[in-house]
Design an enzyme around this catalytic site. Structure first.
Site, PDB file in Angstrom:
ATOM      1  N   HIS A  98      44.483  93.333 -25.100  1.00 41.04           N
ATOM      2  CA  HIS A  98      45.294  93.213 -26.318  1.00 41.04           C
ATOM      3  C   HIS A  98      44.659  94.018 -27.436  1.00 41.04           C
ATOM      4  O   HIS A  98      43.449  94.162 -27.513  1.00 41.04           O
ATOM      5  CB  HIS A  98      45.469  91.747 -26.736  1.00 41.04           C
ATOM      6  CG  HIS A  98      44.196  90.974 -26.860  1.00 41.04           C
ATOM      7  ND1 HIS A  98      43.514  90.482 -25.766  1.00 41.04           N
ATOM      8  CD2 HIS A  98      43.470  90.597 -27.943  1.00 41.04           C
ATOM      9  CE1 HIS A  98      42.431  89.838 -26.181  1.00 41.04           C
ATOM     10  NE2 HIS A  98      42.363  89.899 -27.490  1.00 41.04           N
ATOM     11  N   HIS A 100      44.558  94.139 -31.520  1.00 38.32           N
ATOM     12  CA  HIS A 100      44.841  93.472 -32.788  1.00 38.32           C
ATOM     13  C   HIS A 100      45.282  94.523 -33.807  1.00 38.32           C
ATOM     14  O   HIS A 100      44.615  95.560 -33.948  1.00 38.32           O
ATOM     15  CB  HIS A 100      43.578  92.799 -33.352  1.00 38.32           C
ATOM     16  CG  HIS A 100      42.963  91.749 -32.481  1.00 38.32           C
ATOM     17  ND1 HIS A 100      43.093  90.399 -32.739  1.00 38.32           N
ATOM     18  CD2 HIS A 100      42.188  91.825 -31.367  1.00 38.32           C
ATOM     19  CE1 HIS A 100      42.416  89.709 -31.834  1.00 38.32           C
ATOM     20  NE2 HIS A 100      41.858  90.544 -30.994  1.00 38.32           N
TER      21      HIS A 100
HETATM   22  P1  5GP Z   1      40.127  88.063 -28.693  1.00 38.80           P
HETATM   23  O1  5GP Z   1      39.127  87.166 -29.349  1.00 38.80           O
HETATM   24  O2  5GP Z   1      40.191  87.842 -27.190  1.00 38.80           O
HETATM   25  O3  5GP Z   1      40.008  89.499 -29.069  1.00 38.80           O
HETATM   26  O4  5GP Z   1      41.521  87.643 -29.304  1.00 38.80           O
HETATM   27  C1  5GP Z   1      42.343  86.653 -28.797  1.00 38.80           C
HETATM   28  C2  5GP Z   1      43.312  86.324 -29.907  1.00 38.80           C
HETATM   29  O5  5GP Z   1      44.376  85.595 -29.357  1.00 38.80           O
HETATM   30  C3  5GP Z   1      42.706  85.469 -31.018  1.00 38.80           C
HETATM   31  O6  5GP Z   1      42.828  86.154 -32.267  1.00 38.80           O
HETATM   32  C4  5GP Z   1      43.538  84.190 -30.973  1.00 38.80           C
HETATM   33  O7  5GP Z   1      43.801  83.659 -32.258  1.00 38.80           O
HETATM   34  C5  5GP Z   1      44.800  84.634 -30.270  1.00 38.80           C
HETATM   35  N1  5GP Z   1      45.458  83.579 -29.498  1.00 38.80           N
HETATM   36  C6  5GP Z   1      44.868  82.784 -28.557  1.00 38.80           C
HETATM   37  N2  5GP Z   1      45.773  81.953 -28.017  1.00 38.80           N
HETATM   38  C7  5GP Z   1      46.961  82.242 -28.622  1.00 38.80           C
HETATM   39  C8  5GP Z   1      48.289  81.714 -28.480  1.00 38.80           C
HETATM   40  O8  5GP Z   1      48.556  80.813 -27.678  1.00 38.80           O
HETATM   41  N3  5GP Z   1      49.255  82.253 -29.273  1.00 38.80           N
HETATM   42  C9  5GP Z   1      48.995  83.268 -30.160  1.00 38.80           C
HETATM   43  N4  5GP Z   1      50.024  83.712 -30.880  1.00 38.80           N
HETATM   44  N5  5GP Z   1      47.756  83.785 -30.302  1.00 38.80           N
HETATM   45  C10 5GP Z   1      46.761  83.291 -29.552  1.00 38.80           C
END
Ligand code: 5GP
Ligand code: ZN
Length: 112
Positions: A98, A100
């Site tokens: 993903h 951001h």
């Molecule tokens: P990472 O830390 O892996 O780069 O980012 C994962 C992101 O996914 C985090 O910013 C977190 O807030 C978001 N996230 C995790 N679970 C969910 C969800 O069920 N729905 C949404 N909309 N975002 C999620």
């Protein structure tokens, strides 16, 4: 597969969609770190940047065509940041690739 983002794509977990096409889905982060915080994901399950290969990198290129469209639609005229956390040290918590999109304010430069 037990992947939160695959479940979001399937509609099994609700999300606030901001963009969708055949290859890509984008939705609002549940825990926003900026006034605009959107996640852009491939519909195909790719674990992280480390799993990008010649076979699947086309969708990554497509994501980077879509990102400016989303930024424009969100009114991020002052700029924005694109981030992909890869692996534990970067704080990756969801192991489905993903990107951001963060914007809507002047972002701090702190990366650590
Ligand atoms: P990472 O830390 O892996 O780069 O980012 C994962 C992101 O996914 C985090 O910013 C977190 O807030 C978001 N996230 C995790 N679970 C969910 C969800 O069920 N729905 C949404 N909309 N975002 C999620
Ligand atoms: Zn997945």
């Amino acid at each position: 597969m037990d992947c939160i983002f695959c479940k979001i794509i399937a509609g099994d977990i609700p999300s606030t969609k901001v963009y969708e096409d055949e290859q890509v889905y984008a939705f609002r982060d549940i825990n926003p770190q900026a006034p605009t915080h959107i996640l852009v994901i491939p519909k195909a399950h790719i674990e992280s940047v480390n799993a990008v290969s010649p076979e699947n990198s086309g969708v990554v290129a497509h994501i980077f065509e879509v990102i400016p469209q989303i930024a424009k639609a969100e009114g991020l005229t002052g700029g924005y940041r694109v981030v992909s956390n890869c692996g534990a040290d970067a704080g990756q918590t969801v192991f489905h690739l993903h990107f951001h999109i963060l914007g809507g304010k002047e972002l701090a430069l702190e990366m650590a």
